[in-house]
Design a protein around this motif. Structure first.
Motif, PDB file in Angstrom:
ATOM      1  N   ALA A  16       0.818  -1.206   0.000  1.00  0.00           N
ATOM      2  CA  ALA A  16       0.000   0.000   0.000  1.00  0.00           C
ATOM      3  C   ALA A  16       0.858   1.265   0.000  1.00  0.00           C
ATOM      4  N   SER A  17       1.914   1.301   0.826  1.00  0.00           N
ATOM      5  CA  SER A  17       2.734   2.508   0.932  1.00  0.00           C
ATOM      6  C   SER A  17       3.410   2.843  -0.390  1.00  0.00           C
ATOM      7  N   GLY A  18       4.041   1.859  -1.008  1.00  0.00           N
ATOM      8  CA  GLY A  18       4.725   2.088  -2.275  1.00  0.00           C
ATOM      9  C   GLY A  18       3.755   2.426  -3.390  1.00  0.00           C
ATOM     10  N   THR A  19       2.623   1.721  -3.418  1.00  0.00           N
ATOM     11  CA  THR A  19       1.630   1.965  -4.461  1.00  0.00           C
ATOM     12  C   THR A  19       1.056   3.371  -4.375  1.00  0.00           C
ATOM     13  N   ILE A 409       8.200   5.604   4.517  1.00  0.00           N
ATOM     14  CA  ILE A 409       6.770   5.835   4.637  1.00  0.00           C
ATOM     15  C   ILE A 409       6.134   4.620   5.292  1.00  0.00           C
ATOM     16  N   GLY A 410       5.088   4.824   6.062  1.00  0.00           N
ATOM     17  CA  GLY A 410       4.362   3.705   6.652  1.00  0.00           C
ATOM     18  C   GLY A 410       4.958   3.209   7.947  1.00  0.00           C
ATOM     19  N   ILE A 426      -1.173   6.801   6.102  1.00  0.00           N
ATOM     20  CA  ILE A 426      -0.270   6.495   4.988  1.00  0.00           C
ATOM     21  C   ILE A 426      -0.630   7.300   3.747  1.00  0.00           C
ATOM     22  N   ARG A 427      -1.918   7.527   3.502  1.00  0.00           N
ATOM     23  CA  ARG A 427      -2.287   8.278   2.294  1.00  0.00           C
ATOM     24  C   ARG A 427      -1.781   9.714   2.364  1.00  0.00           C
ATOM     25  N   VAL A 428      -1.763  10.300   3.559  1.00  0.00           N
ATOM     26  CA  VAL A 428      -1.225  11.657   3.712  1.00  0.00           C
ATOM     27  C   VAL A 428       0.290  11.632   3.530  1.00  0.00           C
ATOM     28  N   GLN A 429       0.945  10.646   4.123  1.00  0.00           N
ATOM     29  CA  GLN A 429       2.391  10.522   3.964  1.00  0.00           C
ATOM     30  C   GLN A 429       2.773  10.364   2.493  1.00  0.00           C
TER      31      GLN A 429
END
Length: 441
Positions: A16-19, A409-410, A426-429
Motif C-alpha cells: 500500500a505505501s509504495g503503491t 513511509i508507513g 499512509i495516504r497523507v504521507q
C-alpha cells in the motif's frame, strides 16, 4: 551514472505505501516511478493479499479513500466495480481493498522491477540499488516503503519447534493452516487483529476444534459502534502538559463529561502524533509500558459483525481467552505444551504466533536493511523500533544528518510516530513524500 541506467525515483516495496506513493507521483505530477518488489501482485502487500472474504477492514469504507482530498474516492470505485449497494459505513473485505490498490497501481503504471533489493549505497548524484540477481539500479532519490516484516522470535521458543509442523512462527505463512485437522486444538499467541483473522480463516477452512487465544492481558480490540463525531479533539498539545499521566487525565476528564469513548478516541486522530512528539523520551517509555495496549484496543477496533462472531464463539466454548505471558513451548505426547506464567499449561495440536509484525528492523531477515544499517545510512528509531527519521519521513543517518533524497513511509515511521500503519495516515504521507520527490527532480 550512465543515462540508460538512471532512474529519477526508486520506490522499494510494492504494498500500500509504495503503491500510493507511485500513484500520487503519476496523478499529481505525471511522473513514472520505478517500483522494486518481487511480487507479481503489486499493490496488495501483506494486509490486503488475504484470499478470505471474512477478513474485513477495521475502518469503514468511507474512511479508506486513497486521496485525503477526495474522501469518496474508494466509495466511487466500489460503486463502479462491485455489484450491489455498499453503504459508506460498511466494513468491506480486505481483499476488495487489495483490488482497489491494484487498480491504483495500474493507473500509476510504474516500471515494476520484479526483484528483491538487497543493497543500497550512495554514489555521486544518488544511489546504487543492488538487486538479488546482481543487477544495479541507479536512482537520484529512494523511498523505503517496506511494509511489514515477519514477527519477532518469542523468547523461550526454540527454532527446532518449527520443524515439528505444529509450531507456526508466522501466522501469514499459508503453511500455518494447511495441516490443521478439523478437530485439532489450536492455541493462538496474541489477542490482536491478527488472532481474529487467523480464527476466521481456521473456521472458513472447516476447523471446528477449540481455539485458545493467549496474551498478557487477554484483551481483544473493542468493537466499532455508531457515535456522534466531535468537532475538535478532546484535548490538544497546547493545553495539556506533556506527560503520559496528564494525557490520561485529560482523556478521562472528557469521559466524565459524558463524551462517548469512541468519539473521544477518534477525535484524537489529527493530533495524536503531535502529542506523541511533544513527550520527552521518559514519558514515551512510560506511555508504552502502561497505556499503549489500552490505547490500541480502543483505537484499532473490529467490525461489529466480527465482534459478534467472537462473542458467539466464546459463549459456545469453542473460543477461550486466557491472560498470561508465554514462557516456554515444548513437545509432548499429544502435541505441544504451552507454558504461561508460573502455573498455566495448555496442550495443543498446533500453536500459531499471532503477535503481529516485528518493528525491530535490525533483527529482520532483510539484506537491504542490514546493508543500510552497516553503512550507517539508517539507524533504529525510538527504543529500537522502526527507523530514525523526521516526522515527514526524511531518514536520519548514523552521523545525525537528515537526508534530502532518502525517505521512508508507513510502518518504518513508528520509530518516531505513534500512528503510522493505517491508510488514513499512509495516504497523507504518500501525498507529502510525492510532493517532495517531485519538487527535487
Amino acid at each position: 551514472m550512465t543515462e540508460p541506467d538512471q532512474h529519477d525515483i526508486v520506490i522499494i516495496g510494492g504494498g500500500a505505501s509504495g503503491t500510493l506513493t507511485a500513484w500520487n507521483l503519476a496523478t499529481r505530477y505525471g511522473m513514472t516511478a520505478t517500483l522494486v518488489d518481487p511480487s507479481d501482485r503489486p499493490g496488495f502487500g501483506l494486509a490486503y493479499s488475504t484470499p478470505s472474504l471474512k477478513n474485513l477492514l477495521n475502518v469503514p469504507a468511507k474512511g479508506m479513500s486513497a486521496d485525503p482530498a477526495d474522501p469518496d474516492h474508494f466509495l466511487r470505485w466500489l460503486a463502479e466495480n462491485v455489484p450491489g449497494t455498499i453503504d459508506d459505513g460498511e466494513f468491506v473485505p480486505r481483499a476488495l481493498y487489495g483490488l482497489y490498490l491494484r487498480n491504483l497501481h495500474s493507473i500509476a503504471a510504474p516500471e515494476h522491477v520484479r526483484q528483491r533489493a538487497v543493497g543500497c549505497h550512495r554514489i555521486d548524484g544518488g544511489f546504487a540499488v543492488t538487486l538479488a540477481d546482481g543487477e544495479v539500479l541507479y536512482a537520484r532519490q529512494v523511498v523505503l516503503a517496506f511494509g511489514h516484516f515477519d514477527p519477532a522470535r518469542l523468547p523461550g521458543i526454540p527454532r527446532e519447534l518449527d520443524d515439528t509442523g505444529r509450531y507456526h512462527h508466522n501466522a501469514w505463512d499459508e503453511r500455518a493452516l494447511a495441516n490443521v485437522a478439523p478437530d485439532d486444538a489450536v492455541t493462538l499467541i496474541g489477542t490482536g487483529l491478527t488472532t481474529i483473522d487467523v480464527l476466521l480463516r481456521l473456521r472458513e477452512n472447516g476447523h471446528r476444534g477449540q481455539v485458545t487465544a493467549l496474551s498478557r492481558r487477554g484483551l481483544f480490540p473493542e468493537r466499532h459502534a455508531a457515535y456522534t463525531k466531535l468537532p475538535a479533539p478532546v484535548f490538544t498539545p497546547g493545553n495539556t502538559a506533556s506527560t503520559a499521566l496528564a494525557y490520561l487525565r485529560a482523556f478521562h476528564a472528557a469521559l466524565k463529561r459524558g463524551t462517548d469513548w469512541r468519539a473521544a478516541v477518534d477525535s484524537m486522530r489529527p493530533v495524536i502524533n503531535t502529542l506523541w512528539l511533544a513527550l520527552p523520551d521518559v514519558e514515551k517509555s512510560r506511555f508504552q509500558r502502561h497505556l499503549l495496549r489500552r490505547w490500541e484496543i480502543l483505537r484499532h477496533r473490529m467490525a461489529p459483525h466480527i465482534a459478534d462472531i467472537l462473542d458467539q464463539e466464546r459463549q459456545a466454548g469453542t473460543l477461550r481467552v486466557l491472560d498470561g505471558r508465554v514462557t516456554a513451548i515444548s513437545t509432548g505426547e499429544d502435541g505441544l505444551i504451552v507454558r504461561a506464567g508460573d502455573d498455566m499449561t495448555i496442550t495443543a495440536a498446533h500453536v500459531i504466533n499471532c503477535t503481529g509484525p516485528s518493528l525491530k528492523y535490525q533483527r529482520a531477515d532483510a539484506p537491504l536493511l542490514h546493508d543500510l544499517f552497516n553503512r550507517g545510512e539508517i539507524v533504529p528509531g525510538f527504543k529500537g523500533a522502526g527507523l530514525s527519521c523526521t516526522p515527514d519521513g526524511a531518514l536520519i543517518n548514523a552521523e545525525g544528518d537528515v537526508a534530502d533524497d532518502l525517505f521512508t513511509i508507513g510502518p518504518a515511521r513508528l520509530g518516531v510516530l505513534l500512528e503510522s500503519i493505517a491508510i488514513p495516515e499512509i495516504r497523507v504521507q504518500a501525498r507529502e513524500v510525492a510532493d517532495r520527490l517531485a519538487q527535487a527532480v
